[in-house]
Scaffold this motif. Structure first.
Motif, PDB file in Angstrom:
ATOM      1  N   VAL A  51     -25.037  12.076  52.193  1.00 14.07           N
ATOM      2  CA  VAL A  51     -24.878  10.814  51.466  1.00 14.07           C
ATOM      3  C   VAL A  51     -25.540  10.825  50.089  1.00 14.07           C
ATOM      4  O   VAL A  51     -25.533   9.809  49.397  1.00 14.07           O
ATOM      5  N   ASP A  54     -23.333   9.621  47.111  1.00  9.79           N
ATOM      6  CA  ASP A  54     -23.118   8.179  47.090  1.00  9.79           C
ATOM      7  C   ASP A  54     -24.395   7.443  46.671  1.00  9.79           C
ATOM      8  O   ASP A  54     -24.339   6.481  45.902  1.00  9.79           O
ATOM      9  N   LYS A  58     -24.962   4.691  43.671  1.00 12.44           N
ATOM     10  CA  LYS A  58     -25.364   3.312  43.969  1.00 12.44           C
ATOM     11  C   LYS A  58     -26.738   2.940  43.442  1.00 12.44           C
ATOM     12  O   LYS A  58     -27.051   1.759  43.305  1.00 12.44           O
ATOM     13  N   LYS A 148     -30.552   5.232  55.624  1.00 10.60           N
ATOM     14  CA  LYS A 148     -29.298   5.456  54.888  1.00 10.60           C
ATOM     15  C   LYS A 148     -28.171   4.603  55.465  1.00 10.60           C
ATOM     16  O   LYS A 148     -27.302   4.150  54.736  1.00 10.60           O
ATOM     17  N   ASN A 149     -28.206   4.362  56.772  1.00 11.08           N
ATOM     18  CA  ASN A 149     -27.188   3.511  57.399  1.00 11.08           C
ATOM     19  C   ASN A 149     -27.349   2.061  56.947  1.00 11.08           C
ATOM     20  O   ASN A 149     -26.360   1.381  56.691  1.00 11.08           O
ATOM     21  N   HIS A 152     -25.850   1.407  53.705  1.00  7.42           N
ATOM     22  CA  HIS A 152     -24.388   1.581  53.702  1.00  7.42           C
ATOM     23  C   HIS A 152     -23.955   2.717  52.775  1.00  7.42           C
ATOM     24  O   HIS A 152     -22.987   2.587  52.017  1.00  7.42           O
ATOM     25  N   LYS A 154     -22.266   6.207  52.008  1.00  7.27           N
ATOM     26  CA  LYS A 154     -21.116   6.923  52.558  1.00  7.27           C
ATOM     27  C   LYS A 154     -21.330   8.420  52.432  1.00  7.27           C
ATOM     28  O   LYS A 154     -21.946   8.888  51.468  1.00  7.27           O
ATOM     29  N   GLU A 155     -20.758   9.144  53.380  1.00  9.41           N
ATOM     30  CA  GLU A 155     -20.818  10.601  53.307  1.00  9.41           C
ATOM     31  C   GLU A 155     -19.935  11.079  52.178  1.00  9.41           C
ATOM     32  O   GLU A 155     -19.057  10.350  51.705  1.00  9.41           O
ATOM     33  N   SER A 157     -17.617  11.811  49.589  1.00 16.98           N
ATOM     34  CA  SER A 157     -16.259  11.265  49.529  1.00 16.98           C
ATOM     35  C   SER A 157     -15.346  12.191  48.745  1.00 16.98           C
ATOM     36  O   SER A 157     -15.218  12.066  47.536  1.00 16.98           O
TER      37      SER A 157
END
Length: 172
Positions: A51, A54, A58, A148-149, A152, A154-155, A157
């Motif tokens: 992640v 991402d 972010k 990390k969850n 939110h 994302k792995e 992409s």
């Protein structure tokens, strides 16, 4: 975090994978029965690495992600320090065994199995200190991997594997 900071974090995680999979460390880990802990570190780092891309995107708009990346960077430095300590201790023990094998020792010392030499006061102190450090790092890694969850993230992409080391693929 600047572009340079992002590159340093990616390089740090990449370096950790190299160290975690080095033959010397794996041999030492088997002897000291910490291999299972190092495998947990490796699995958590793989989840985190998935992640990173991402998170880097972010962090510009989400302060918690920026904080998460800073915590990850600090943890990466701490893990690297511990892995370096393992490497140093493994080398120290190897040199000690070689020196003992080469030295003309007394008959009594020759009958002491080499497996018992790891029970020296220095080795016991090292093992005790490192077990504490291993537990602390394991908890921190698990916390960051779970966080990390919550963020939110994302792995990867659709990104392409640029560097491949064993089972690991790094995006640079």
């Amino acid at each position: 975090m600047s572009i340079i900071g992002e590159a340093i974090l990616s390089a740090s995680v990449e370096m950790l994978f190299k160290k975690l999979t080095s033959a010397e460390l794996l041999q030492f880990a088997r002897q000291e029965e910490i291999l299972a802990d190092l495998k947990k570190w490796e699995r958590n780092l793989m989840k985190i690495q998935a992640v990173l891309s991402d998170a880097k995107e972010k962090q510009r708009t989400k302060e918690p992600v920026k904080i998460w990346l800073a915590e990850l960077r600090n943890l990466a430095y701490d893990v690297e320090d511990i892995l370096d300590e393992f490497a140093t201790e493994a080398l120290r023990r190897k040199l000690l065994l070689e020196r003992e094998a080469d030295a003309s020792t007394s008959m009594v010392c020759r009958f002491i199995p080499t497996c018992c030499t790891k029970f020296s006061p220095q080795s016991l102190k090292f093992n005790s200190m490192m077990m504490s450090n291993i537990k602390e790092i394991t908890v921190r890694l698990q916390d960051i991997a779970m966080e990390k969850n919550n963020l939110h993230l994302k792995e990867n992409s659709g990104e392409v594997c640029v560097k491949k080391y064993g089972l690991f693929c790094f995006i640079v």
